[in-house]
Design a protein around this motif. Sequence first.
Motif, PDB file in Angstrom:
ATOM      1  N   ILE A 247       7.218   6.833  21.510  1.00 35.53           N
ATOM      2  CA  ILE A 247       6.426   8.069  21.336  1.00 35.53           C
ATOM      3  C   ILE A 247       5.865   8.142  19.916  1.00 35.53           C
ATOM      4  CG2 ILE A 247       6.591  10.583  21.204  1.00 35.53           C
ATOM      5  CD1 ILE A 247       8.593  10.418  23.544  1.00 35.53           C
ATOM      6  N   LEU A 248       6.696   7.834  18.925  1.00 34.55           N
ATOM      7  CA  LEU A 248       6.221   7.856  17.547  1.00 34.55           C
ATOM      8  C   LEU A 248       5.110   6.832  17.332  1.00 34.55           C
ATOM      9  CD1 LEU A 248       9.503   8.217  15.428  1.00 34.55           C
ATOM     10  CD2 LEU A 248       7.811   9.986  15.944  1.00 34.55           C
ATOM     11  N   ALA A 249       5.303   5.631  17.888  1.00 32.53           N
ATOM     12  CA  ALA A 249       4.306   4.576  17.700  1.00 32.53           C
ATOM     13  C   ALA A 249       2.970   4.943  18.334  1.00 32.53           C
ATOM     14  CB  ALA A 249       4.818   3.259  18.275  1.00 32.53           C
ATOM     15  N   ALA A 250       3.034   5.735  19.414  1.00 38.88           N
ATOM     16  CA  ALA A 250       1.797   6.150  20.094  1.00 38.88           C
ATOM     17  C   ALA A 250       1.145   7.355  19.430  1.00 38.88           C
ATOM     18  CB  ALA A 250       2.101   6.461  21.567  1.00 38.88           C
ATOM     19  N   THR A 251       1.814   7.962  18.458  1.00 44.88           N
ATOM     20  CA  THR A 251       1.265   9.113  17.738  1.00 44.88           C
ATOM     21  C   THR A 251       0.337   8.614  16.634  1.00 44.88           C
ATOM     22  OG1 THR A 251       3.309  10.336  18.176  1.00 44.88           O
ATOM     23  CG2 THR A 251       1.851  11.194  16.446  1.00 44.88           C
ATOM     24  N   PRO A 252      -0.926   9.080  16.603  1.00 43.74           N
ATOM     25  CA  PRO A 252      -1.894   8.537  15.624  1.00 43.74           C
ATOM     26  C   PRO A 252      -1.414   8.556  14.186  1.00 43.74           C
ATOM     27  CG  PRO A 252      -3.025   9.861  17.267  1.00 43.74           C
ATOM     28  CD  PRO A 252      -1.557  10.028  17.536  1.00 43.74           C
ATOM     29  N   ARG A 253      -0.732   9.608  13.746  1.00 43.47           N
ATOM     30  CA  ARG A 253      -0.322   9.689  12.338  1.00 43.47           C
ATOM     31  C   ARG A 253       0.686   8.612  11.964  1.00 43.47           C
ATOM     32  NH1 ARG A 253       3.809  14.726  11.524  1.00 43.47           N
ATOM     33  NH2 ARG A 253       3.958  13.706   9.494  1.00 43.47           N
ATOM     34  N   TYR A 254       1.366   8.029  12.997  1.00 49.28           N
ATOM     35  CA  TYR A 254       2.362   6.991  12.730  1.00 49.28           C
ATOM     36  C   TYR A 254       1.858   5.599  13.105  1.00 49.28           C
ATOM     37  CZ  TYR A 254       5.701  10.819  12.188  1.00 49.28           C
ATOM     38  OH  TYR A 254       6.346  11.950  11.771  1.00 49.28           O
ATOM     39  N   ALA A 255       0.555   5.471  13.342  1.00 46.00           N
ATOM     40  CA  ALA A 255       0.023   4.186  13.802  1.00 46.00           C
ATOM     41  C   ALA A 255       0.381   3.047  12.842  1.00 46.00           C
ATOM     42  CB  ALA A 255      -1.487   4.282  13.969  1.00 46.00           C
ATOM     43  N   GLU A 256       0.348   3.327  11.531  1.00 42.74           N
ATOM     44  CA  GLU A 256       0.626   2.268  10.559  1.00 42.74           C
ATOM     45  C   GLU A 256       2.114   1.988  10.396  1.00 42.74           C
ATOM     46  OE1 GLU A 256      -1.709   4.404   7.786  1.00 42.74           O
ATOM     47  OE2 GLU A 256      -3.181   2.791   7.566  1.00 42.74           O
ATOM     48  N   ALA A 257       2.929   2.752  11.104  1.00 49.19           N
ATOM     49  CA  ALA A 257       4.377   2.485  11.108  1.00 49.19           C
ATOM     50  C   ALA A 257       4.800   1.826  12.411  1.00 49.19           C
ATOM     51  CB  ALA A 257       5.158   3.781  10.907  1.00 49.19           C
ATOM     52  N   ALA A 258       3.827   1.391  13.235  1.00 52.27           N
ATOM     53  CA  ALA A 258       4.143   0.846  14.560  1.00 52.27           C
ATOM     54  C   ALA A 258       5.058  -0.366  14.469  1.00 52.27           C
ATOM     55  CB  ALA A 258       2.858   0.490  15.301  1.00 52.27           C
ATOM     56  N   ASP A 259       4.802  -1.259  13.463  1.00 51.00           N
ATOM     57  CA  ASP A 259       5.646  -2.459  13.377  1.00 51.00           C
ATOM     58  C   ASP A 259       7.071  -2.095  12.964  1.00 51.00           C
ATOM     59  OD1 ASP A 259       4.264  -1.971  10.752  1.00 51.00           O
ATOM     60  OD2 ASP A 259       5.633  -3.557  10.098  1.00 51.00           O
ATOM     61  N   LEU A 260       7.230  -1.083  12.106  1.00 47.30           N
ATOM     62  CA  LEU A 260       8.576  -0.611  11.748  1.00 47.30           C
ATOM     63  C   LEU A 260       9.289  -0.055  12.975  1.00 47.30           C
ATOM     64  CD1 LEU A 260      10.879   0.323   9.857  1.00 47.30           C
ATOM     65  CD2 LEU A 260       9.563   2.428   9.487  1.00 47.30           C
ATOM     66  N   LEU A 261       8.596   0.769  13.753  1.00 50.35           N
ATOM     67  CA  LEU A 261       9.204   1.396  14.923  1.00 50.35           C
ATOM     68  C   LEU A 261       9.578   0.351  15.964  1.00 50.35           C
ATOM     69  CD1 LEU A 261       6.720   4.386  15.062  1.00 50.35           C
ATOM     70  CD2 LEU A 261       9.154   4.548  14.509  1.00 50.35           C
ATOM     71  N   THR A 262       8.718  -0.634  16.155  1.00 47.55           N
ATOM     72  CA  THR A 262       9.017  -1.706  17.107  1.00 47.55           C
ATOM     73  C   THR A 262      10.203  -2.528  16.631  1.00 47.55           C
ATOM     74  OG1 THR A 262       6.689  -1.830  17.750  1.00 47.55           O
ATOM     75  CG2 THR A 262       8.067  -3.706  18.299  1.00 47.55           C
ATOM     76  N   GLN A 263      10.235  -2.816  15.331  1.00 48.46           N
ATOM     77  CA  GLN A 263      11.357  -3.581  14.790  1.00 48.46           C
ATOM     78  C   GLN A 263      12.657  -2.792  14.910  1.00 48.46           C
ATOM     79  OE1 GLN A 263      11.394  -4.358  10.552  1.00 48.46           O
ATOM     80  NE2 GLN A 263      12.476  -6.302  10.836  1.00 48.46           N
ATOM     81  N   ALA A 264      12.611  -1.506  14.620  1.00 46.95           N
ATOM     82  CA  ALA A 264      13.814  -0.676  14.725  1.00 46.95           C
ATOM     83  C   ALA A 264      14.344  -0.675  16.148  1.00 46.95           C
ATOM     84  CB  ALA A 264      13.503   0.750  14.275  1.00 46.95           C
ATOM     85  N   GLU A 265      13.439  -0.580  17.123  1.00 48.41           N
ATOM     86  CA  GLU A 265      13.860  -0.598  18.526  1.00 48.41           C
ATOM     87  C   GLU A 265      14.525  -1.925  18.878  1.00 48.41           C
ATOM     88  OE1 GLU A 265      11.877  -0.599  22.991  1.00 48.41           O
ATOM     89  OE2 GLU A 265      10.651  -0.009  21.264  1.00 48.41           O
ATOM     90  N   ARG A 266      13.920  -3.037  18.432  1.00 48.71           N
ATOM     91  CA  ARG A 266      14.497  -4.350  18.741  1.00 48.71           C
ATOM     92  C   ARG A 266      15.842  -4.535  18.055  1.00 48.71           C
ATOM     93  NH1 ARG A 266       9.087  -6.720  18.068  1.00 48.71           N
ATOM     94  NH2 ARG A 266       9.741  -7.503  16.037  1.00 48.71           N
ATOM     95  N   VAL A 267      15.967  -4.080  16.814  1.00 47.54           N
ATOM     96  CA  VAL A 267      17.233  -4.225  16.084  1.00 47.54           C
ATOM     97  C   VAL A 267      18.333  -3.430  16.773  1.00 47.54           C
ATOM     98  CG1 VAL A 267      18.421  -3.580  13.943  1.00 47.54           C
ATOM     99  CG2 VAL A 267      16.228  -4.775  13.854  1.00 47.54           C
ATOM    100  N   LEU A 268      18.032  -2.197  17.182  1.00 41.72           N
ATOM    101  CA  LEU A 268      19.054  -1.403  17.853  1.00 41.72           C
ATOM    102  C   LEU A 268      19.451  -2.043  19.178  1.00 41.72           C
ATOM    103  CD1 LEU A 268      19.853   2.194  17.885  1.00 41.72           C
ATOM    104  CD2 LEU A 268      19.332   1.289  20.140  1.00 41.72           C
TER     105      LEU A 268
ATOM    106  N   GLU B 219       0.828  -1.210   0.000  1.00 42.10           N
ATOM    107  CA  GLU B 219       0.000   0.000   0.000  1.00 42.10           C
ATOM    108  C   GLU B 219       0.860   1.257   0.000  1.00 42.10           C
ATOM    109  OE1 GLU B 219      -3.276   0.119   2.696  1.00 42.10           O
ATOM    110  OE2 GLU B 219      -3.382  -2.073   2.863  1.00 42.10           O
ATOM    111  N   GLU B 220       0.670   2.103  -0.998  1.00 42.30           N
ATOM    112  CA  GLU B 220       1.485   3.322  -1.128  1.00 42.30           C
ATOM    113  C   GLU B 220       1.234   4.273   0.035  1.00 42.30           C
ATOM    114  OE1 GLU B 220       4.212   5.869  -1.992  1.00 42.30           O
ATOM    115  OE2 GLU B 220       3.971   3.929  -3.003  1.00 42.30           O
ATOM    116  N   ARG B 221      -0.024   4.331   0.508  1.00 41.93           N
ATOM    117  CA  ARG B 221      -0.325   5.224   1.627  1.00 41.93           C
ATOM    118  C   ARG B 221       0.516   4.858   2.853  1.00 41.93           C
ATOM    119  NH1 ARG B 221      -3.383   4.342   5.825  1.00 41.93           N
ATOM    120  NH2 ARG B 221      -4.260   2.458   4.876  1.00 41.93           N
ATOM    121  N   ILE B 222       0.675   3.558   3.086  1.00 43.10           N
ATOM    122  CA  ILE B 222       1.479   3.106   4.223  1.00 43.10           C
ATOM    123  C   ILE B 222       2.951   3.394   3.976  1.00 43.10           C
ATOM    124  CG2 ILE B 222       2.214   1.057   5.505  1.00 43.10           C
ATOM    125  CD1 ILE B 222      -0.619  -0.016   5.202  1.00 43.10           C
ATOM    126  N   HIS B 223       3.377   3.277   2.705  1.00 42.21           N
ATOM    127  CA  HIS B 223       4.765   3.619   2.373  1.00 42.21           C
ATOM    128  C   HIS B 223       5.065   5.068   2.751  1.00 42.21           C
ATOM    129  CE1 HIS B 223       6.394   0.072   0.498  1.00 42.21           C
ATOM    130  NE2 HIS B 223       5.291  -0.086  -0.215  1.00 42.21           N
TER     131      HIS B 223
END
Length: 715
Positions: free
Chosen positions: A604-625, A513-517
Amino acid sequence: MATEEVWSPVELGRHLMQVRERSGIKQAELAKRVALSPTVLSRIESGDRPVTLEEVGDILAQLATPEASDLAKALGRSWRVLPRPPLDHPDQDLLWKAEQVARELVTLRDQPDTPHAFERRLSEYIDELGRGAAMLLKREHQVAFIGSIGVGKSTAICKMTGLEVPKEDGAMTPVLEVGGGGITVCEVHLRTGPQFGLIVEPKGDDELRQDVLDLADSILKGAQSPDEDGPSGQESQGISKEVARALRNMAGLAVQRPKGLDGKRTTVDPAKQLAQQFPTQREFVVEVLSRMDLHRRDKRDVWYDSASGKSPKAWLRDTFAAINNGRSPEFTLPRRIEVVVPEKLLQVADLTVRFIDTKGIDRNAAREDIECHFDDSHTLAVLCSPFNNAPAAETRLLLERAKDAGIRTMDVNAALLVLPRPMEALAMKDDATSAPVESAQEGYELKGEQIALALEPLGLQTLGVAFYNANEDPAASAQEFLLERLTRARASFRARINDATAGAWALLSNHGEERIHAVLRDAGESLHTWATLNATVPPVHAHVQESLMAQIQVAYASTVRAAVRREGEWPQLSYSHHIGYGARRLAVMALEKAVDEFAGHCKILAATPRYAEAADLLTQAERVLTSSYEELLRKVQLMGQTVFKDALKADPLFWQACMDEWGQGPGYKSRVAAHNRQWFGNEARRKLEEDLQALVAREWTRVLANVTALLEPNA
């Protein structure tokens, strides 16, 4: 079903037998139903005859139980990405879900038109699933009991596992030799095996010779040498009393206390008499070694034989005591003793649990053989503490050092076991009313509140705590506590796989989905900005040798000398361990704040509504770091250990200078410390520390690159 060669006849036959027995169907009856002879079915179940998939299907269909259905389902699975779990693994279904998503990830990753950032995210999930599966597949756990000399570790272990034998008066006594502390000569492992027995890992010839040198010093110079730094010379000998006792027995030099004609006992020390005949260190050491008959002490294991005329546990107790005290002519001085019993030590299904009775702490708690347990996901470090001063100073020090080393799993991999003596809990009083408690349980609760307050500065107020009075409390209470902690560790492994599986499915579901991109690119821009702002490792005003220098001041003078004689490598004081710890601590001081800030930024980003669809990216980034940071710490620790150890070994003049300080009067430790400061302050050693700092910077760049590689570029 999977191809036949995947399953070994022994594994498959064993499980077919277990499923049949639990179904209540006799072997002969099942043989009739599936048109096999009882002999053939018996050979199938014993693993002596391979079984075809058609035969397996017929057998399981006739058994027709839920367990048979589960086994058929497991046999029908083909594992391509993750390792195949054993047929009896309780997490088959969870691992299969991970396998299914891993296949999807691999298929998509291997497509030629997959964008780089997306490919990196797919690969990270595949790796994460693999790491999680490896943790869950390993079902061998250790429970390491850690505490000061005389705290009661060995007694508690034997009481809670039923490893006791009756004495002549009917009272029960532990299989492991116990006393007032300083009894066990080495680390002791207890595990389940086919029969009662003992396996000994011996000390090498060089180690044994060094121990005899320490014994020679204590005999030739006496226990209260003016070289020692304690008040009135009352410091410990350079050799522990349990090792000295074993060496004396091996050489036939045990202290004798015969009664005289007046009925009074006198002390006769054959070792001191021998020292009069061989007054130099070299002569004395050679004579002691020759008396030990080391060439005859080549046995490594011994197993119970009913011909001994003793019960198995009584035999185990007596044989252990003989080996532990150097009284068995067939065994040399052990580095480790493994006690094998044909019964479960901990009543837990599906896991193999080994108990470790570590050597008691005598002033030096910061030891490699102890601290290694805190960074092992399959080891539960049980810190044993006396009741009145719980948590003991040794416990607080070890927990603080683990925190300083960046270990973040102590809520799962560590616990506090308080070992009250009779009446101690009943002596507790309510702080508000000064009224004495009415029961031991109430005393435990009050002490538990005090412990939580004491651990709060370390952020460990929720650390698992249990109380176990081995003389009065039921063994089941201690067993339940350990079982709960191991269950908690296993649950954390499952949570890792579940989180990775859920994130991976979310990635697979939304990647088109381009919107999610667009949301991902926006969130990625924020993470890119953070990485750019935090790319430089901040300077730290500390040095790798600080832990070592602190321990030199804490240790006995004779302990320092024993370490110096061994070029810094002695269990009681290991230079390489403390330097490695110091290197890791420097990395934590420099980077832990940034790691915590990144985790907060992602949340904080994951809890922000505009970034809700990026939650899995943010969680993965945190785990990778986080995982990359933990890998960085281990690499830095290893470099500190290796590089400085090599440099120390290559400098015999340094060690000789430290050796020469012995015998120069009080202040030995201070003089050795001065040599150490000079050595570490040398330009060549400062260059090693700079190289270490450069490694931290390079590895931090790699950590950030691992994160930014996940992020989609802004078009």
